[in-house]
Write a protein that holds these residues in place. Structure first.
Motif, short mmCIF file in Angstrom:
data_model
loop_
_atom_site.label_atom_id
_atom_site.label_comp_id
_atom_site.label_asym_id
_atom_site.label_seq_id
_atom_site.Cartn_x
_atom_site.Cartn_y
_atom_site.Cartn_z
N ASN A 3 -1.13 -17.36 -10.65
CA ASN A 3 -0.16 -17.58 -9.58
C ASN A 3 0.77 -16.40 -9.33
OD1 ASN A 3 -0.37 -19.80 -8.01
ND2 ASN A 3 0.85 -21.12 -9.30
N ARG A 4 0.75 -15.40 -10.19
CA ARG A 4 1.63 -14.25 -10.03
C ARG A 4 0.81 -12.97 -9.97
NH1 ARG A 4 6.58 -12.15 -13.81
NH2 ARG A 4 5.10 -10.60 -14.47
N PHE A 5 1.03 -12.19 -8.92
CA PHE A 5 0.24 -10.99 -8.69
C PHE A 5 1.15 -9.79 -8.50
CE2 PHE A 5 -2.10 -14.61 -7.15
CZ PHE A 5 -3.37 -14.41 -7.67
N SER A 6 0.73 -8.66 -9.04
CA SER A 6 1.45 -7.41 -8.78
C SER A 6 1.23 -7.03 -7.32
CB SER A 6 0.94 -6.30 -9.69
OG SER A 6 -0.38 -5.92 -9.31
N ILE A 7 2.02 -6.09 -6.85
CA ILE A 7 1.88 -5.67 -5.45
C ILE A 7 0.49 -5.06 -5.20
CG2 ILE A 7 2.93 -3.40 -5.79
CD1 ILE A 7 4.29 -3.82 -3.02
N GLY A 8 -0.05 -4.35 -6.19
CA GLY A 8 -1.39 -3.78 -6.05
C GLY A 8 -2.46 -4.84 -5.98
N GLU A 9 -2.34 -5.86 -6.82
CA GLU A 9 -3.30 -6.96 -6.79
C GLU A 9 -3.22 -7.71 -5.46
OE1 GLU A 9 -3.56 -8.33 -11.44
OE2 GLU A 9 -1.76 -8.87 -10.31
N MET A 10 -2.01 -7.93 -4.98
CA MET A 10 -1.83 -8.64 -3.71
C MET A 10 -2.41 -7.82 -2.55
SD MET A 10 -0.62 -11.54 -2.89
CE MET A 10 0.35 -12.54 -1.82
N ALA A 11 -2.22 -6.53 -2.58
CA ALA A 11 -2.78 -5.67 -1.54
C ALA A 11 -4.30 -5.77 -1.52
CB ALA A 11 -2.33 -4.23 -1.75
N LYS A 12 -4.92 -5.76 -2.69
CA LYS A 12 -6.38 -5.87 -2.77
C LYS A 12 -6.86 -7.23 -2.28
CE LYS A 12 -7.11 -2.58 -6.49
NZ LYS A 12 -7.50 -2.42 -7.90
N LEU A 13 -6.14 -8.29 -2.67
CA LEU A 13 -6.52 -9.64 -2.24
C LEU A 13 -6.53 -9.79 -0.73
CD1 LEU A 13 -4.61 -11.93 -4.77
CD2 LEU A 13 -7.09 -11.80 -4.48
N HIS A 14 -5.60 -9.11 -0.07
CA HIS A 14 -5.44 -9.25 1.38
C HIS A 14 -5.94 -8.05 2.15
CE1 HIS A 14 -3.41 -13.07 1.11
NE2 HIS A 14 -2.74 -12.60 0.07
N ASN A 15 -6.66 -7.16 1.46
CA ASN A 15 -7.26 -5.99 2.10
C ASN A 15 -6.24 -5.21 2.93
OD1 ASN A 15 -9.42 -4.26 2.54
ND2 ASN A 15 -9.98 -5.28 4.44
N THR A 16 -5.12 -4.92 2.31
CA THR A 16 -4.06 -4.15 2.96
C THR A 16 -3.54 -3.12 1.97
OG1 THR A 16 -2.07 -4.33 4.32
CG2 THR A 16 -2.16 -5.75 2.38
N THR A 17 -2.48 -2.45 2.32
CA THR A 17 -1.94 -1.41 1.44
C THR A 17 -0.61 -1.85 0.82
OG1 THR A 17 -0.67 -0.33 3.19
CG2 THR A 17 -2.97 0.39 2.89
N ILE A 18 -0.27 -1.18 -0.26
CA ILE A 18 1.01 -1.42 -0.91
C ILE A 18 2.14 -1.07 0.06
CG2 ILE A 18 2.53 -0.60 -2.75
CD1 ILE A 18 -0.02 -0.34 -4.49
N LYS A 19 1.96 0.00 0.80
CA LYS A 19 2.97 0.43 1.78
C LYS A 19 3.22 -0.68 2.81
CE LYS A 19 4.03 4.12 5.01
NZ LYS A 19 3.60 5.41 5.57
N THR A 20 2.16 -1.32 3.26
CA THR A 20 2.30 -2.41 4.23
C THR A 20 3.07 -3.58 3.63
OG1 THR A 20 0.28 -1.79 5.38
CG2 THR A 20 1.02 -4.06 5.66
N LEU A 21 2.77 -3.93 2.38
CA LEU A 21 3.48 -5.03 1.74
C LEU A 21 4.96 -4.70 1.55
CD1 LEU A 21 0.89 -6.26 -0.90
CD2 LEU A 21 1.49 -7.31 1.28
N ARG A 22 5.26 -3.46 1.22
CA ARG A 22 6.68 -3.07 1.10
C ARG A 22 7.38 -3.17 2.45
NH1 ARG A 22 5.12 1.78 -2.66
NH2 ARG A 22 5.39 0.81 -4.70
#
Length: 52
Positions: A3-22
């Motif tokens: 249930n808890r994901f790092s920003i890198g894991e979340m970016a991979k899950l949603h096929n986006t970038t860390i920069k976009t999530l920030r």
């Protein structure tokens, strides 16, 4: 299920970038569930939270 994901894991899950999530965090679209105050790491969840 995890249930808890790092920003890198979340970016991979949603096929986006860390920069976009920030950016999403900055403008309030997608907020992390936790930010580690010692190192600034953002953690995200698959759960849906309604911000009021």
């Amino acid at each position: 299920m995890k249930n808890r994901f790092s920003i890198g894991e979340m970016a991979k899950l949603h096929n986006t970038t860390i920069k976009t999530l920030r950016h999403y965090d900055e403008i309030g679209i997608l907020k992390p569930i936790q930010i580690d105050i010692k190192n600034g790491y953002r953690y995200y969840s698959t759960r849906v939270y309604i911000l009021g």
